[in-house]
Scaffold this motif. Structure first.
Motif, PDB file in Angstrom:
ATOM      1  N   LYS A 178       6.334 -21.346 -60.207  1.00 11.88           N
ATOM      2  CA  LYS A 178       5.744 -20.453 -59.204  1.00 11.88           C
ATOM      3  C   LYS A 178       4.866 -21.195 -58.201  1.00 11.88           C
ATOM      4  N   VAL A 179       4.206 -22.242 -58.662  1.00 13.96           N
ATOM      5  CA  VAL A 179       3.329 -23.012 -57.783  1.00 13.96           C
ATOM      6  C   VAL A 179       3.739 -24.474 -57.833  1.00 13.96           C
ATOM      7  N   LEU A 180       4.064 -25.036 -56.674  1.00 16.35           N
ATOM      8  CA  LEU A 180       4.451 -26.443 -56.575  1.00 16.35           C
ATOM      9  C   LEU A 180       3.614 -27.102 -55.487  1.00 16.35           C
ATOM     10  N   LEU A 197       9.464 -19.168 -56.889  1.00 17.71           N
ATOM     11  CA  LEU A 197       8.372 -19.937 -56.303  1.00 17.71           C
ATOM     12  C   LEU A 197       7.510 -19.059 -55.394  1.00 17.71           C
ATOM     13  N   ASN A 198       6.199 -19.065 -55.665  1.00 16.66           N
ATOM     14  CA  ASN A 198       5.242 -18.314 -54.842  1.00 16.66           C
ATOM     15  C   ASN A 198       4.563 -19.190 -53.796  1.00 16.66           C
ATOM     16  N   ALA A 199       4.317 -20.456 -54.139  1.00 16.12           N
ATOM     17  CA  ALA A 199       3.575 -21.343 -53.235  1.00 16.12           C
ATOM     18  C   ALA A 199       4.228 -22.710 -53.199  1.00 16.12           C
ATOM     19  N   LEU A 200       4.560 -23.169 -51.998  1.00 15.55           N
ATOM     20  CA  LEU A 200       5.095 -24.511 -51.774  1.00 15.55           C
ATOM     21  C   LEU A 200       4.125 -25.220 -50.835  1.00 15.55           C
ATOM     22  N   ILE A 201       3.416 -26.221 -51.369  1.00 13.97           N
ATOM     23  CA  ILE A 201       2.338 -26.865 -50.627  1.00 13.97           C
ATOM     24  C   ILE A 201       2.716 -28.321 -50.377  1.00 13.97           C
ATOM     25  N   LEU A 202       2.897 -28.665 -49.105  1.00 12.39           N
ATOM     26  CA  LEU A 202       3.332 -30.006 -48.708  1.00 12.39           C
ATOM     27  C   LEU A 202       2.346 -30.646 -47.744  1.00 12.39           C
TER      28      LEU A 202
END
Length: 970
Positions: free
Chosen positions: A541-543, A563-568
């Motif tokens: 869910k959080v990456l 997936l709820n959050a994709l942080i790049l």
């Protein structure tokens, strides 16, 4: 052209001015080449001096202020050169002479600045020696004997290595913090070095931390590092405190000189293990549990003494304190969880719970954990408990930025059920306060001085003990390889590998973790992730992959349908993403500070998207029609994108927006479409992607990034006054390079912006005054707190029309009330201003805290009184803390003769390169005998040149003698 040339030859006969005009016209190219060469030579000198400056800083010296001013002057010349090159590239035939004249003048300026850069006395002066860093401490309770014993060993010559040992949470670090601060006051040692070692010993990091404490740098080569560190420490008298050592290591392998008798070198380490202390030849000092009396005193200090007023309750409290086992951390934490409880039934129940926690526990660490778990259990709310447990995923001794932590809690769904993102952040801060008040987290600041929290290492161990196999926390352990596939168990729910050095993921690894919901891989230096890696991570869910160096991501990312959050964030070389169309559950996408050139495919399909950060430097546009398809979004950050005003206005659920519009018309479309009801927090750039100006804006206001509701207008057509519209709740306004901008009073929209707190006007050629009382009341300025005026070459006065005060409308503020809320006033490079404030305006500056006026070459007087007749006049500026006057060659006086300004709160006075100033009209406090005394808060008076101070006159003959000890000559 030959005909024109002949005419020009004839015109030469008409005299000097005409010849000069012709020379400027004909020799423009020659002059431009000369200017380019001189600017290049100037920049070469700048490079040489910059190298010297860096070398001096490495040796902990302080750069002279005149050198810093010189660097700023060179920076200004380079900026001017860019403008001249632009004009030269498009110069018309009839404008060549005017440009040629400017170029000749600039050549002379550059030559003068180049000569000024010959600093015969060097670029730096010696800084006061840094002996160490004072640390925040808690009160000691019962550890005085241990502290005195350690102090005795430090002051004597018999013991060089001291080992302070005891179980986790018993107070070893607290004792050593007190000793660290006491050593800084004592002059026995040259320096005190504090380094936290922690569980995963890393020699490279330990060496770097020691060198950083000494403000030194080390080479990359391992052997050279050891030799260099030995050389730095050799000959110095120091105490090296190594906190939280878990395993034996060789001091010589690090580069730490062995402490020997009589050499003035001491090493103190703290450890939970007495074996570690003895194996490193330490004189062991054991920290014992607190006595019953000491334990009770500490407990009552944190829970309140009222709990022992009732005898029955006192007996229960006694038993609870007994269960704490004399462990300070347990006592403080449990007391924190019981603070404010006055129900005897609840106290009785707490005792039963605590006894159950520790009844059958035998191992010392687990016994401590169970005591501490009592406070965790009393949080009751599972969401708050999970918020606490999440903190254990960060590295040991890591300071977690509060805002970042709350964002992660939001991503985890721990703050769900609230209507707005602001409400979530408010709830997050409330939880942080509760955890701090219950002593489960402690307040700290990041290295950038941002608000943060820190988890005690014992509490972190306790949290990981609670979660067991559900958490894999290997953050900050200097790992160079990913944990083996066998360690990725079926039961694991959260994995944190952040802050490691894992360059690559093995090509065929496919961990089978169907229950894994959170994977934190930020700042691991990852270069490549194979497609197989995400194959079985179907529940993710959080990456968070922030701050890594991969160019692309595998297509298998597209299959993470939960997936709820994709942080790049800060993946600087990331150029593209696979399709996101199938990520229907995605609520947050952050691609800020990446190299992505196009909006990720399928973004318009993300029906649950609530947070979108598009601050990618190569991303230039957002295709038309995408924004209306994600109309449910609440947070939109796209500072480098020019967006369509009408499309942005359709995002009716926006709570925060930061973006740019191409011109004032687009801003007007947006404001009119939302009927003035903007999001609760907005930042708009107009005319340019406004974050490209952040470096400039930060010079004027360090907290600029944190200012809400701001509009920055750059290089826009502002000639049509009635056509300009700004949001009603505007708090910060910046206007840059808008040459047709004349005066704030011209614009009806600005006049009604009554929430305006900060105003910056920079490089606008057309402005002659900031506010004109004869035109309007300009109500907005009544609430303004910060005013910055920079490089306004035609500005003549800040306020015009004071003389026509009586003609103003009845609702208009008097001149004295115009800036009644003003706290900071900055003016620089405004070359035509001669007199800053009329006396009528000065009377209303009751909240003014800082005045800085710099490089205004025509400035003659800071405050003036046209009809002053010489009688004594006194003004009170009760809050003025700083008065800085810099490079004002024509400044004759701060105010008229006979006028005094009372500034009892003054902290800083700076008068630099103001050769004509002879009188400082500040009224000093007087003693009972009539003699002047120091302003109670004065810290420093900075002056250049030194002879200017000697020639200055004060209204009281003894004032100079009183103030001289505070003078620093620059």
């Amino acid at each position: 052209m030959e005909f024109i040339g002949s005419i020009l030859e004839v015109i030469k006969c008409f005299g000097g001015p005409t010849c000069t005009y012709i020379d400027n016209h004909r020799k423009l190219e020659e002059c431009m080449n000369d200017l380019r060469e001189k600017v290049n030579v100037l920049n070469i000198r700048r490079g040489d001096l910059a190298s010297k400056k860096e070398a001096e800083l490495r040796h902990r010296r302080v750069v002279r202020e005149e050198v810093e001013y010189w660097f700023k002057a060179v920076e200004n010349e380079n900026t001017e050169m860019e403008k001249i090159e632009t004009k030269f590239s498009a110069v018309s035939y009839f404008s060549r002479a005017r440009l040629g004249k400017l170029v000749r003048r600039k050549i002379a300026e550059v030559k003068e600045i180049h000569q000024q850069g010959n600093f015969l006395d060097g670029v730096a002066i010696d800084a006061p020696p840094t002996r160490g860093v004072k640390v925040e401490t808690k009160d000691l309770e019962g550890e005085y004997n241990v502290k005195e014993q350690i102090w005795e060993y430090l002051m004597g010559d018999e013991v060089g290595m001291i080992g302070v040992c005891g179980m986790g949470g018993i107070g070893k670090t607290t004792i050593m913090k007190h000793i660290n601060n006491q050593l800084l006051v004592d002059s026995h040692f040259d320096m005190v070095i504090w380094v936290t070692v922690s569980k995963e010993l890393n020699i490279f990091k330990l060496q770097k931390d020691i060198a950083d404490s000494l403000e030194e740098s080390l080479p990359d080569n391992e052997l050279q590092r050891v030799a260099r560190l030995k050389h730095i420490l050799e000959g110095k008298r120091y105490v090296l405190i190594l906190d939280d050592v878990w395993k034996r290591f060789s001091l010589l392998d690090v580069g730490i000189l062995e402490p020997t008798v009589g050499m003035g070198r001491k090493v103190v380490l703290t450890s939970r293990s007495i074996e570690v202390c003895t194996s490193m030849d330490c004189k062991v000092v054991k920290v014992k549990p607190l006595s019953k009396e000491e334990s009770m005193n500490l407990f009552l200090d944190h829970v309140g003494h009222s709990v022992v007023q009732d005898q029955i309750l006192k007996d229960i409290v006694n038993k609870i304190v007994e269960q704490c086992g004399g462990l300070p951390l347990s006592i403080v934490t449990i007391a924190g969880s019981m603070k404010g409880v006055d129900d005897i039934c609840e106290w009785r129940n707490a005792l039963i719970e605590l006894e159950e926690h520790v009844k059958s526990v035998k191992e010392s660490d687990i016994e401590v954990f169970e005591r501490l778990k009592f406070s965790y259990d009393r949080l009751i709310d599972p969401n708050i408990q999970n918020c606490f447990l999440f903190c254990s995923l960060y590295p040991e001794d890591f300071v977690i930025k509060k805002v970042q932590l709350i964002e992660h809690w939001i991503d985890e769904g721990l703050l769900n059920g609230l209507e707005t993102r602001q409400a979530m952040h408010d709830r997050g801060h409330s939880i942080l306060n509760k955890l701090e008040n219950n002593c489960l987290l402690e307040r700290a600041t990041t290295y950038l001085n941002e608000e943060g929290v820190k988890m005690h290492d014992v509490l972190r161990d306790m949290a990981l003990y609670i979660k067991g196999h559900q958490f894999m926390a290997k953050a900050g352990m200097q790992l160079e390889e990913l944990p083996s596939e066998q360690e990725w168990t079926v039961s694991v729910e959260k994995i944190s590998l952040m802050e490691n050095s894992i360059l690559k993921v093995p090509p065929h690894i496919a961990p089978n973790c169907p229950h894994l919901s959170t994977l934190l891989l930020q700042n691991c230096r990852l270069r490549k992730i194979p497609g197989s890696f995400f194959k079985h991570l179907i529940g993710l869910k959080v990456l968070d992959l922030s701050s890594n160096i991969f160019v692309d991501l595998p297509d298998s990312i597209s299959n993470l349908k939960n997936l709820n959050a994709l942080i790049l964030f800060n993946c600087l070389v990331l150029k593209c993403l696979p399709s996101l169309a199938e990520l229907k559950a995605l609520r947050k996408l952050d691609i800020s500070f990446t190299s992505i050139k196009e909006v990720p495919h399928g973004i318009e399909m993300l029906e649950n998207l609530r947070y979108l950060d598009l601050r990618a430097g190569n991303l230039k546009e957002l295709p038309v029609g995408i924004l209306p398809m994600i109309s449910h979004i609440r947070c939109l950050i796209g500072d480098w994108l020019h967006l369509n005003g009408e499309e942005v206005s359709k995002l009716r659920k926006l709570e925060y927006v930061s973006c740019s519009f191409c011109d004032m018309q687009e801003l007007k479309k947006y404001v009119e479409s939302v009927q003035g009801k903007c999001p609760t927090n907005f930042k708009f750039g107009v005319g340019i992607s406004f974050l490209s100006l952040l470096s400039h804006l930060d010079r004027f206001s360090p907290n600029f990034k944190d200012i809400r509701n701001q509009v920055t207008i750059v290089n826009c057509d502002m000639g049509r006054c009635d056509d300009i519209v700004v949001p009603n709740d505007l708090r910060s306004l910046s206007i840059w390079t808008c040459d047709d901008f004349k005066c704030l009073s011209d614009f009806p929209s600005f006049r009604e912006a009554t929430d305006l707190k900060i105003c910056r006007i920079c490089e606008c050629k057309g402005i002659e005054c900031v506010v004109d009382l004869s035109l309007s009341s300009c109500n907005a300025l009544h609430n303004i707190e910060e005013l910055y005026l920079h490089e306004l070459r035609n500005l003549c006065e800040v306020v015009r029309g004071v003389a026509v005060e009586n003609e103003c409308t009845s609702h208009a503020p008097t001149p004295s009330a115009i800036f009644s809320s003003l706290k900071q006033f900055h003016m620089s490079f405004c070359s035509r201003v001669k007199k800053l404030f009329p006396v009528e305006l000065l009377q209303g500056l009751q909240n003014l805290e800082k005045i800085r006026v710099q490089q205004c070459v025509q400035m003659e007087e800071i405050t003036s009184e046209e009809n002053h007749k010489g009688e004594g006049t006194t003004f009170v500026l009760p809050k003025l803390k700083s008065l800085e006057l810099v490079d004002l060659p024509r400044l004759k006086s701060i105010c008229s003769d006979g006028v005094l300004i009372i500034t009892d709160s003054l902290q800083n006075l700076m008068i630099v390169d103001c050769p004509k100033v002879k009188r400082i009209p500040l009224s000093l406090p007087l003693l009972e005998n009539g003699q002047p005394s120091l302003p109670p808060f004065l810290n420093t008076i900075r002056v250049r040149p030194s002879k200017s101070w000697e020639s200055m006159k004060w209204d009281h003959p003894d004032a100079k003698d009183v103030l001289s000890p505070f003078v620093t000559y620059l």
